[in-house]
Design an enzyme around this catalytic site. Sequence first.
Site, PDB file in Angstrom:
ATOM      1  N   MET A 289       0.818  -1.213   0.000  1.00 56.21           N
ATOM      2  CA  MET A 289       0.000   0.000   0.000  1.00 56.21           C
ATOM      3  C   MET A 289       0.844   1.251   0.000  1.00 56.21           C
ATOM      4  O   MET A 289       0.438   2.279  -0.518  1.00 56.21           O
ATOM      5  CB  MET A 289      -0.915   0.036   1.229  1.00 56.21           C
ATOM      6  CG  MET A 289      -2.161  -0.795   1.123  1.00 56.21           C
ATOM      7  SD  MET A 289      -3.106  -0.684   2.644  1.00 56.21           S
ATOM      8  CE  MET A 289      -3.272   1.094   2.821  1.00 56.21           C
TER       9      MET A 289
ATOM     10  N   ASP B 180      -5.560  -7.470  10.890  1.00 54.56           N
ATOM     11  CA  ASP B 180      -4.414  -7.899  10.096  1.00 54.56           C
ATOM     12  C   ASP B 180      -3.198  -8.130  10.985  1.00 54.56           C
ATOM     13  O   ASP B 180      -2.078  -7.729  10.661  1.00 54.56           O
ATOM     14  CB  ASP B 180      -4.095  -6.866   9.014  1.00 54.56           C
ATOM     15  CG  ASP B 180      -3.191  -7.432   7.911  1.00 54.56           C
ATOM     16  OD1 ASP B 180      -3.144  -8.678   7.775  1.00 54.56           O
ATOM     17  OD2 ASP B 180      -2.534  -6.649   7.212  1.00 54.56           O
TER      18      ASP B 180
END
Length: 872
Positions: A1, A112
């Site tokens: 990301m 996560d």
Amino acid sequence: MGEVWRAHDTRLDRDVAIKVLPPGFVENEEIRRRFEREAKAISSLNHPHICELHDIGDEGGVLYLVMELIEGESLADRVKRGPLSLPDVLRHGREIALALHAAHRAGIVHRDLKPGNIMLTKTGAKLLDFGLAKSGGAFSPVVSGTESMATEHRDRPLTREGTIIGTFQYMAPEQLEGETADQRTDIFALGAVLYEMATGKRAFEGTSRTSLIAAIVSSQPQPISAVAPMTPPALDHVVTKCLEKNPEHRWQSAQDVATELQWISEAGSQAGVASVIRVGRKSRERIAWTAAVLLLVALAATGYQLMKRVRATSDAKAIRSAIVAADGKPYVYSPNSYGAVVSPDGRRLAFVALGPAGADALFVRSLDGALAQPLAGTEGAAFPFWSPDSRYLGFFATGKLKKIEAAGGPAVALASASTARGGAWGRNDDIIYAPDTQTGLFRVKASGGAPVEVTKVDLARGELSHRWPSFLPDGERFLYSAGSAEGASGEAAGVIVASISGDVEPRMVVKGLTRAMVANGHLLFARDGFLLAQKFDLGKLELRGEAIPIGENVRQRNDIWALTYFSVSDEGTVVYEGGGSNELRIVEFDAQGKEIARLGDPAIFDRIRLSPDGKKIVATIQDPAAGGADIWALEPERNVKTRLTFAPSEETSPIWSPDGKRVAFASIAKGDRRIVARSVGGGTAEQELFKSSDVPSPEDWSWDGQYILFNLVSGKQKTDIWILPLSGDRKPIPVARSEYDEGWGFFSPDGKWIVYLSNESGAYQAYAVRFPEKDSSEKWQLTSNGAEWLVGWREDGRELYYIDQAGFVVALPIQLGEDIEAGVPRQLMKTDSNQGFTVSRDGKRFILTKQNEGLNSIPTSLLVNWPAILPR
């Protein structure tokens, strides 16, 4: 990301990490949302094991986060070199669990958690990357059916765009099945991380995404002990429970996991291993209470069935376990309780904690169930106790002794009890209770009726109060704790046995301040942090043999309260609280409830008062070693603490003179109950202001310095409020004296009014009367929703501060004039403190005592079949 850069902050001269969302990703709305979500999540958290966010910005279309620069290596890089040592697994595992708990308490689920998002530093583990975190509510997982697990790097698994939210190797079954993620989803991932830390291998493996998902959903990983044989069995248990497929069967809180790991760390490699206990003469002075089976597990239905099987076995061993809340939050018991109280049949617990309405309430939890149920109509409850048949509970609330069915129903008031200190329900349907802090015990029938005094405080002997009664099996004789004006070392301090009929002359059976109960032919009591059991001859009412420890680190107050946090059932179950220390911290808040500073060192504080200039605090501090309590003056800015009293007596309830040069306080000694004053600067002898056979308690000094307002607790289980003139004949003047309890008052800044509390309406409310008029028949009721404690006035007389029944500090607008008029109350902040609370005269600083950190994080201990520990 994104990309992470090391940078230097030139304004604050520090190195930082900058996480940048590259221009190519800025156009992707999903990635932008994740980036913003991470910033919002981290900005709401402040924890030593969570990466800190300094700033967020948008520069030329490039989004960036300025974050704490963390020196170290990722856990992913560390486990590539092999498993961590057991101490490191337990230490870092606990740190990660505590970080998750902080996030969960803030309503944030990480979603996560994996080794790549954990950094190991010199100061411990740091949790990173909240890009997939969610704050409350459900989420819809995004699934792609086109990607292959073979494309993911084996050593550094990634969270991919377009896949199910999370990283496959650490995802819970419910995530894979598209269900809502909650804190238990993170706990599954935590189990997978702990497994990898301990073994160097992943808990679940697969050659493709399909086979990996199948392994997570349907198979169990190889036990840690099979991969690492020296692993304590208890760690295997902790991780296995984290990895349960059904979220209901997992640990319900990351705090629970942290507590378990801490226990394993302290217990060593044998944590969780069964062992047979033999107590001999030489071992009795050591920790002879170790159970035959040590299991620190969450108590639920399976645990209860195990207990029943143990009880049915002729050679049953003792079992130890921990009681934790099924909703993932630790039980935080009210200060006005013994902790959890077990029913006589050993099937249920009762305790006082924060209820649904935001006030303390009575809860009941079955030991074969997971949830605790609040009982409606018990708001403001304190010190519950069971009926002998385990059907009813007695408790105290709103100035009354009450009873209620444990299954629920209306609460029935039985008698007045202003500031109760315990009760007990006998087999003959008698209830014995302590209605006030400094009175004898009274008896009332469980069906109601007029209370009858059954013990009298012997002032000449040095007794200060009777409290914490418990019945012997016959329902006629009972035990109680006698508080001493000379503290723990006073000759009057101890556990006394007496009888309802008066046939038994009160006699001491245990010397020193403690609380005691009789069960299975033994007297259970606490001393020096140990819970002890000693044979008790019910015929001669005498102790026999030696006291055997059956529990340690038992929470106990060694001051006048003489309160020990334990209870015992008829059939052999003991419940007790850990924590040892009763130290409090003095903490300063602003009017918005934001913590400003922590003042001085922890101590066993009782009442505190801020000086008129706001620079000093006068406090009652208990001294468990020497016994008794003394008055101290604290100067937080200079971190100076000065002892003002040294007498071998109980000095308490200090108040300031309006010029801040003197304090007045109550001095309670053997045969001597007084209000005295002395200079804060030293060098001046104490001046006796008032002497009484009843118990006085100074509450306020008038703003002109001419009067002192004080409570007077009589032997008739009630409190009245009086004025003491400091000139002339100094003859006290009653302000409010009736069949109700009145007291705990303050003079208004203009000197024309006195506000105080009274329970004449059933619940305590604040009232006002004119001053110096002597007639209190004309009074104004200022509150309608309950006032538990008055805190003080703002110096302009336009606001009065009090604590309501829900435990909030409330600012009440006041208009003073020919009459007094109250406005709409405004809640400021939540507190569990009453007497340990004071406010500055400008109404901007709120100073209170708070329990020292860690005390409420210790789980309740449950000991089943405790007599099996004793020598045979």
